[in-house]
Structure formats: C-alpha cells, structure tokens
Design a protein around this motif. Structure first.
Motif, PDB file in Angstrom:
ATOM      1  N   GLY A   1      44.432  43.454  45.997  1.00  8.21           N
ATOM      2  CA  GLY A   1      43.445  42.465  45.598  1.00  8.21           C
ATOM      3  C   GLY A   1      43.389  42.386  44.084  1.00  8.21           C
ATOM      4  O   GLY A   1      43.402  43.415  43.403  1.00  8.21           O
ATOM      5  N   PHE A   2      43.350  41.182  43.553  1.00  8.99           N
ATOM      6  CA  PHE A   2      43.292  40.950  42.117  1.00  8.99           C
ATOM      7  C   PHE A   2      42.098  40.067  41.796  1.00  8.99           C
ATOM      8  O   PHE A   2      41.757  39.176  42.563  1.00  8.99           O
ATOM      9  CB  PHE A   2      44.540  40.200  41.630  1.00  8.99           C
ATOM     10  N   ALA A   3      41.499  40.300  40.644  1.00 14.18           N
ATOM     11  CA  ALA A   3      40.469  39.406  40.104  1.00 14.18           C
ATOM     12  C   ALA A   3      40.853  39.095  38.665  1.00 14.18           C
ATOM     13  O   ALA A   3      41.176  40.002  37.887  1.00 14.18           O
ATOM     14  CB  ALA A   3      39.094  40.064  40.173  1.00 14.18           C
ATOM     15  N   PHE A   4      40.846  37.805  38.321  1.00 17.83           N
ATOM     16  CA  PHE A   4      41.207  37.339  36.986  1.00 17.83           C
ATOM     17  C   PHE A   4      40.089  36.483  36.414  1.00 17.83           C
ATOM     18  O   PHE A   4      39.470  35.704  37.153  1.00 17.83           O
ATOM     19  CB  PHE A   4      42.472  36.470  37.029  1.00 17.83           C
ATOM     20  N   LYS A   5      39.873  36.585  35.115  1.00 14.37           N
ATOM     21  CA  LYS A   5      38.989  35.667  34.424  1.00 14.37           C
ATOM     22  C   LYS A   5      39.687  34.319  34.355  1.00 14.37           C
ATOM     23  O   LYS A   5      40.814  34.228  33.877  1.00 14.37           O
ATOM     24  CB  LYS A   5      38.738  36.140  32.989  1.00 14.37           C
TER      25      LYS A   5
ATOM     26  N   TYR B   1      38.958  34.086  39.450  1.00 15.76           N
ATOM     27  CA  TYR B   1      39.960  33.836  40.485  1.00 15.76           C
ATOM     28  C   TYR B   1      40.237  35.142  41.206  1.00 15.76           C
ATOM     29  O   TYR B   1      40.517  36.155  40.584  1.00 15.76           O
ATOM     30  CB  TYR B   1      41.277  33.342  39.886  1.00 15.76           C
ATOM     31  N   GLU B   2      40.187  35.095  42.522  1.00 19.82           N
ATOM     32  CA  GLU B   2      40.480  36.263  43.336  1.00 19.82           C
ATOM     33  C   GLU B   2      41.698  35.968  44.201  1.00 19.82           C
ATOM     34  O   GLU B   2      41.777  34.908  44.824  1.00 19.82           O
ATOM     35  CB  GLU B   2      39.277  36.629  44.197  1.00 19.82           C
ATOM     36  N   PHE B   3      42.635  36.899  44.208  1.00 21.42           N
ATOM     37  CA  PHE B   3      43.863  36.773  44.990  1.00 21.42           C
ATOM     38  C   PHE B   3      44.061  38.022  45.823  1.00 21.42           C
ATOM     39  O   PHE B   3      43.694  39.119  45.401  1.00 21.42           O
ATOM     40  CB  PHE B   3      45.092  36.658  44.068  1.00 21.42           C
ATOM     41  N   ASN B   4      44.678  37.863  46.986  1.00 22.40           N
ATOM     42  CA  ASN B   4      45.167  38.987  47.782  1.00 22.40           C
ATOM     43  C   ASN B   4      46.660  38.784  47.961  1.00 22.40           C
ATOM     44  O   ASN B   4      47.114  37.666  48.213  1.00 22.40           O
ATOM     45  CB  ASN B   4      44.492  39.051  49.152  1.00 22.40           C
TER      46      ASN B   4
END
Length: 174
Positions: free
Chosen positions: A77-81, A63-66
């Motif tokens: 910017g965030f990246a989560f498993k 999952y990628e969020f801004n």
C-alpha cells in the motif's frame, strides 16, 4: 429562538465554512495528475497496481495505491501527496485469501501484457471526468476494472472487461 440556534451552530462549529468538495479540489488543478504518479509507481516498483483511491486529509488530496506482486506473494500500500507526488507511506503485507479476486485479474493482465494505467486510459477514453477510484476485481468468471469518476454533472461508475478490453454494460451504473 433564532438567536439561540445561531449561537448553538457557532459553538458546535457547524457555522464554519464547509470544507472544499472533492470536485472543487480536483478542478483547481493544484496537484500532480494521478496518472503521472501511477506511471512512476509502475516503473519503480514490482507488481501490478490493483487499486487507486483519492482521499482528502486536512483539505489536502492524498493518492492511495495498492500493488500486488504475485512473485513475492505480497501486497504493498502506498500513499502519496497529490500536490507534489511525494511518498507519505508504504506498507507491505503478505498476500491473503481475500486478495484472490485481484490476483486472478492481475494474472490476466500479465498474460495480456497490460498495466493498470493502460486499462484506465482504455476505460475512460475521452470522458471529461476526474478519476476518484479504480479497482481490479474478478467475479462470475470475469476480470474487470471498476472505476468511479467525478464530473461537473456528478459521480459515475463503470466497469471495464479486461479480457475483451471493452465496457461491461451489465455493470455500468450511475
């Protein structure tokens, strides 16, 4: 000729089983729902989520969020498993001129005391589909949330007006 083609396919790797489709990965349900990760992000970080995207890396959902923080004039910017919701990456950048459309939408959301997760819930309602992408935008004087959904029937796009809290029929397409 057929034997030669089979040998060629084996050497190029094209005969390998195809990687699972995004729909099959989502329908297997072995991940945290994106809304759960989204709610945690909204509770733990300043600013407003402006974008969500699902990526597949090595067969794993990411999952990628801004987020945009108008007070700090930054985007993060965030990246989560997706499997366990653990943070993989966080990048901070200064607000740039190409972020102005999102900033207009964020300003309206703050005035209306809305969160990104609330907009998604309002926009998707009872739809039986997986959210694969969502992004705030401001164009032609309208601030809206653009969504991409995936169901057994295929991909769908829709837009949701932030000011009036209703779908934008002119921007709805399949």
């Amino acid at each position: 000729m057929v034997r030669w083609l089979l040998v060629l396919l084996m050497f190029t790797g094209m005969a390998d089983a195809a990687p699972p489709s995004l729909y099959s990965l989502l329908s297997q349900g072995q991940y945290q729902p994106p809304m759960q990760v989204m709610l945690q992000l909204e509770q733990n970080y300043p600013g407003v989520i402006t974008q969500f995207d699902i990526d597949v890396q090595n067969g794993e959902l990411i999952y990628e969020f801004n987020m945009l923080d108008p007070d700090a004039k930054t985007t993060v910017g965030f990246a989560f498993k997706a499997s366990n919701g653990s943070l993989l990456e966080q990048k901070v950048a200064k607000l740039e001129s190409d972020d102005l459309e999102e900033l207009a939408a964020v300003t309206l959301m703050r005035q209306k005391q809305l969160k990104f997760s609330q907009l998604i819930t309002l926009a998707t309602g009872e739809l039986d589909a997986y959210l694969t992408e969502a992004q705030l935008d401001h164009d032609l004087g309208i601030s809206y949330l653009e969504l991409k959904l995936l169901s057994a029937a295929g991909r769908h796009k829709l837009a949701f007006d932030i000011a009036n809290l209703r779908p934008l029929p002119l921007l709805k397409w399949d």
